[in-house]
Design a protein around this motif. Structure first.
Motif, PDB file in Angstrom:
ATOM      1  N   VAL A  74       0.892  -1.300  -0.085  1.00 28.10           N
ATOM      2  CA  VAL A  74      -0.099   0.033  -0.116  1.00 28.10           C
ATOM      3  C   VAL A  74       0.913   1.272   0.019  1.00 28.10           C
ATOM      4  N   ILE A  75       0.643   1.989  -1.089  1.00 32.12           N
ATOM      5  CA  ILE A  75       1.575   3.342  -1.064  1.00 32.12           C
ATOM      6  C   ILE A  75       0.473   4.604  -0.871  1.00 32.12           C
ATOM      7  N   ASP A  76       0.840   5.294  -0.091  1.00 34.51           N
ATOM      8  CA  ASP A  76      -0.138   6.799  -0.113  1.00 34.51           C
ATOM      9  C   ASP A  76       0.369   7.794  -0.802  1.00 34.51           C
ATOM     10  N   TYR A  77      -0.151   8.210  -1.976  1.00 32.04           N
ATOM     11  CA  TYR A  77       0.213   9.182  -2.840  1.00 32.04           C
ATOM     12  C   TYR A  77      -0.341  10.622  -2.573  1.00 32.04           C
ATOM     13  N   THR A  78      -1.051  10.693  -1.479  1.00 29.27           N
ATOM     14  CA  THR A  78      -1.352  11.865  -1.029  1.00 29.27           C
ATOM     15  C   THR A  78      -0.675  13.032  -1.112  1.00 29.27           C
ATOM     16  N   ASN A  79       0.427  13.011  -0.515  1.00 28.39           N
ATOM     17  CA  ASN A  79       1.453  13.874  -0.625  1.00 28.39           C
ATOM     18  C   ASN A  79       2.595  13.822  -1.200  1.00 28.39           C
ATOM     19  N   MET A  80       2.648  13.158  -2.051  1.00 33.57           N
ATOM     20  CA  MET A  80       3.971  12.641  -2.850  1.00 33.57           C
ATOM     21  C   MET A  80       3.923  13.146  -4.402  1.00 33.57           C
ATOM     22  N   PRO A  81       5.035  13.535  -4.648  1.00 33.07           N
ATOM     23  CA  PRO A  81       4.916  13.880  -6.310  1.00 33.07           C
ATOM     24  C   PRO A  81       4.563  12.743  -7.171  1.00 33.07           C
ATOM     25  N   ILE A  82       3.749  12.822  -7.736  1.00 28.23           N
ATOM     26  CA  ILE A  82       3.260  11.818  -8.794  1.00 28.23           C
ATOM     27  C   ILE A  82       2.803  12.601 -10.222  1.00 28.23           C
ATOM     28  N   HIS A  83       2.932  11.434 -11.214  1.00 25.75           N
ATOM     29  CA  HIS A  83       2.206  11.929 -12.351  1.00 25.75           C
ATOM     30  C   HIS A  83       1.163  10.955 -12.490  1.00 25.75           C
ATOM     31  N   MET A  84      -0.129  11.759 -12.950  1.00 22.54           N
ATOM     32  CA  MET A  84      -1.351  11.232 -12.792  1.00 22.54           C
ATOM     33  C   MET A  84      -2.196  11.779 -14.033  1.00 22.54           C
ATOM     34  N   GLU A  85      -2.985  10.988 -14.690  1.00 23.15           N
ATOM     35  CA  GLU A  85      -3.785  11.196 -15.792  1.00 23.15           C
ATOM     36  C   GLU A  85      -5.195  10.335 -15.722  1.00 23.15           C
ATOM     37  N   GLU A  86      -6.437  10.782 -16.084  1.00 24.45           N
ATOM     38  CA  GLU A  86      -7.569  10.285 -16.137  1.00 24.45           C
ATOM     39  C   GLU A  86      -8.059  10.236 -17.482  1.00 24.45           C
ATOM     40  N   LEU A  87      -8.695   9.250 -17.986  1.00 24.74           N
ATOM     41  CA  LEU A  87      -9.102   9.245 -19.531  1.00 24.74           C
ATOM     42  C   LEU A  87     -10.655   9.373 -19.462  1.00 24.74           C
ATOM     43  N   MET A  88     -10.811  10.371 -20.388  1.00 30.86           N
ATOM     44  CA  MET A  88     -12.394  11.086 -20.472  1.00 30.86           C
ATOM     45  C   MET A  88     -12.583  11.076 -21.810  1.00 30.86           C
ATOM     46  N   TYR A  89     -13.682  10.613 -22.072  1.00 30.74           N
ATOM     47  CA  TYR A  89     -14.284  11.043 -23.466  1.00 30.74           C
ATOM     48  C   TYR A  89     -15.671  11.899 -23.384  1.00 30.74           C
ATOM     49  N   ILE A  90     -15.586  12.805 -24.526  1.00 27.82           N
ATOM     50  CA  ILE A  90     -16.780  13.732 -24.531  1.00 27.82           C
ATOM     51  C   ILE A  90     -17.396  13.534 -25.882  1.00 27.82           C
ATOM     52  N   LYS A  91     -18.776  13.398 -25.783  1.00 26.48           N
ATOM     53  CA  LYS A  91     -19.445  13.258 -27.162  1.00 26.48           C
ATOM     54  C   LYS A  91     -20.373  14.605 -27.147  1.00 26.48           C
ATOM     55  N   VAL A  92     -20.081  15.354 -28.150  1.00 19.28           N
ATOM     56  CA  VAL A  92     -20.912  16.291 -28.260  1.00 19.28           C
ATOM     57  C   VAL A  92     -22.022  16.268 -29.578  1.00 19.28           C
ATOM     58  N   LEU A  93     -23.323  16.313 -29.092  1.00 17.25           N
ATOM     59  CA  LEU A  93     -24.324  15.834 -30.061  1.00 17.25           C
ATOM     60  C   LEU A  93     -25.113  17.018 -30.710  1.00 17.25           C
ATOM     61  N   LYS A  94     -25.500  17.200 -31.722  1.00 18.16           N
ATOM     62  CA  LYS A  94     -26.359  17.967 -32.260  1.00 18.16           C
ATOM     63  C   LYS A  94     -25.690  19.324 -32.759  1.00 18.16           C
ATOM     64  N   VAL A  95     -24.498  19.190 -33.180  1.00 16.48           N
ATOM     65  CA  VAL A  95     -23.336  20.101 -33.482  1.00 16.48           C
ATOM     66  C   VAL A  95     -23.828  20.883 -34.871  1.00 16.48           C
ATOM     67  N   THR A  96     -23.608  22.039 -35.029  1.00 14.06           N
ATOM     68  CA  THR A  96     -23.460  22.813 -36.226  1.00 14.06           C
ATOM     69  C   THR A  96     -22.118  23.252 -36.661  1.00 14.06           C
ATOM     70  N   GLU A  97     -21.986  23.590 -37.729  1.00 14.39           N
ATOM     71  CA  GLU A  97     -20.403  23.796 -38.374  1.00 14.39           C
ATOM     72  C   GLU A  97     -19.960  25.075 -37.489  1.00 14.39           C
ATOM     73  N   LYS A  98     -20.609  25.883 -36.928  1.00 14.36           N
ATOM     74  CA  LYS A  98     -20.297  26.952 -35.999  1.00 14.36           C
ATOM     75  C   LYS A  98     -19.930  26.372 -34.778  1.00 14.36           C
ATOM     76  N   ASP A  99     -20.444  25.186 -34.164  1.00 17.52           N
ATOM     77  CA  ASP A  99     -20.307  24.551 -33.077  1.00 17.52           C
ATOM     78  C   ASP A  99     -18.798  23.656 -33.304  1.00 17.52           C
ATOM     79  N   LYS A 100     -18.661  23.191 -34.588  1.00 13.86           N
ATOM     80  CA  LYS A 100     -17.549  22.376 -34.553  1.00 13.86           C
ATOM     81  C   LYS A 100     -16.193  23.408 -34.637  1.00 13.86           C
ATOM     82  N   ALA A 101     -16.580  24.409 -35.090  1.00 17.46           N
ATOM     83  CA  ALA A 101     -15.328  25.494 -35.016  1.00 17.46           C
ATOM     84  C   ALA A 101     -15.021  25.648 -33.687  1.00 17.46           C
TER      85      ALA A 101
END
Length: 166
Positions: A74-101
């Motif tokens: 068990v390692i407590d990372y709370t106060n330790m220098p770490i490299h961290m990333e989270e994966l997230m996907y966002i789907k944007v629906l009903k977009v117009t050309e202006k929205d895409k820009a």
């Protein structure tokens, strides 16, 4: 209450994830994020767990995890220098050309990728810290109200070698 991060090395066996998560639910500890995957040794898995807790409760959690037979380390990372990333996907629906820009402008600022696109939707892949992903998500909710779908994975972390964490 403080945001905490724990790294566990556990035996890579059936039921270990259920046992560890059961330990949290039995004591009514709320887990914010939990990821698990095999390490370079196929007999060992690494878990990264995020939770909110006070000092006393956190101490109890660490003790209980250390008592678990399947937990190797068990390692407590709370106060330790770490490299961290989270994966997230966002789907944007009903977009117009202006929205895409606008979406393409946002992707440049937040350094995220467009990984799929159709006539009326765009799919973004975000691999950032949880805080950066939260900032992006808040902006997307404002810009594209009721038109986004989000899928988030938990954060993965590793100790920094000799430089400050992101």
């Amino acid at each position: 209450m403080k945001k905490r991060w724990i790294c566990l090395f556990v035996e890579n066996e059936v039921g270990v994830l259920a046992k560890i998560s059961g330990l949290f639910s039995a004591k009514a500890y709320n887990v914010s994020s939990l990821t698990v995957g095999m390490t370079e040794d196929v007999t060992i898995s690494r878990m990264t767990i995020s939770l909110m807790s006070d000092d006393q409760t956190f101490e109890q959690i660490i003790k209980q995890l250390n008592r678990s037979v399947e937990v190797i380390k068990v390692i407590d990372y709370t106060n330790m220098p770490i490299h961290m990333e989270e994966l997230m996907y966002i789907k944007v629906l009903k977009v117009t050309e202006k929205d895409k820009a606008e979406i393409f402008r946002i992707t440049k600022v937040f350094e995220v990728k467009v990984i799929d696109m159709g006539k009326t939707s765009v799919l973004l892949k975000c691999s950032q810290t949880e805080e950066k992903n939260n900032s992006l998500l808040n902006l997307m909710k404002l810009e594209f109200t009721n038109r986004i779908e989000v899928a988030r994975g938990g954060s993965v972390a590793i100790e920094a070698i000799n430089m400050p964490a992101d």
